[in-house]
Scaffold this active site. Structure first.
Site, PDB file in Angstrom:
ATOM      1  NE  ARG A  34       6.543   8.786   7.841  1.00 37.46           N
ATOM      2  CZ  ARG A  34       5.915   8.343   6.838  1.00 37.46           C
ATOM      3  NH1 ARG A  34       4.861   7.356   6.994  1.00 37.46           N
ATOM      4  NH2 ARG A  34       6.220   8.480   5.585  1.00 37.46           N
TER       5      ARG A  34
ATOM      6  NE  ARG B  47       8.505   4.957   5.351  1.00 28.38           N
ATOM      7  CZ  ARG B  47       7.816   5.524   4.321  1.00 28.38           C
ATOM      8  NH1 ARG B  47       6.722   5.598   3.814  1.00 28.38           N
ATOM      9  NH2 ARG B  47       8.771   6.233   3.482  1.00 28.38           N
TER      10      ARG B  47
ATOM     11  CG  ASP C  26       3.826   4.413   5.183  1.00 25.53           C
ATOM     12  OD1 ASP C  26       3.505   5.472   5.319  1.00 25.53           O
ATOM     13  OD2 ASP C  26       4.009   3.809   4.311  1.00 25.53           O
TER      14      ASP C  26
ATOM     15  CG  ASP D 262       0.684   3.986   2.692  1.00 27.27           C
ATOM     16  OD1 ASP D 262       0.937   5.447   2.773  1.00 27.27           O
ATOM     17  OD2 ASP D 262       1.701   3.385   2.416  1.00 27.27           O
TER      18      ASP D 262
END
Length: 162
Positions: free
Chosen positions: A83, A94, A97, A99
């Site tokens: 990334r 991407r 990811d 989170d």
């Protein structure tokens, strides 16, 4: 030790392989153990819809890492998977990811980190996998996952085999 919920997504390269690899890597983070993970889901892009579909999943980890240390460990994992963050490209494609969706029952509002994730209750691509593994989980300010998932449109989301 606290439980933290992590959202995983990718739509470039071998997206499915990246998400599966990231799930394994979460279990290898310092002071962190992977407790459970959802199935992988094919999902349409959200926000910026002019990009390939995503592969998404959620995972629950048990960790002694404080929230910002966990965030930095996740950002380092994203980099390991290729990334490259482009601040001018919001909600873009991407390689990976990661989170922090929830960190125990804490509400965190820092410049670098907001928990619960600010769009968690609006994103079917997170709520559908979360409902698979933790339907009774409470989203601060939004009730239980099993109720929140009924408020979003799951159109185009499908569970991947394997």
């Amino acid at each position: 030790m606290v439980e933290a919920w992590i959202g995983l997504g990718a739509n470039l390269g071998d997206a499915e392989g990246s998400v599966r690899g990231a799930l394994r890597a979460l279990d290898g983070l310092a002071d962190t153990t992977l407790l459970r993970a959802s199935s992988l889901y094919a999902t349409p892009a959200w926000g910026n819809e002019d990009q390939p579909p995503f592969v998404n999943a959620v995972a629950c980890v048990q960790t002694t890492l404080p929230p910002l240390a966990l965030l930095h460990a996740l950002l380092a994992l994203e980099q390991q998977f290729g990334r490259v963050r482009d601040p001018s490209l919001h909600w873009g494609p991407r390689m990976l990811d990661l989170d922090i969706l929830l960190y125990a029952d804490q509400v965190i509002d820092l410049a670098e980190l907001t928990v619960p994730h600010p769009f968690l209750h609006q994103r079917a691509f997170v709520l559908v996998p979360l409902a698979e593994v933790a339907p009774g989980l409470v989203l601060p300010g939004h009730g239980r996952v099993q109720d929140a998932v009924m408020q979003v449109d799951p159109c185009g989301i499908s569970r991947l085999e394997g």
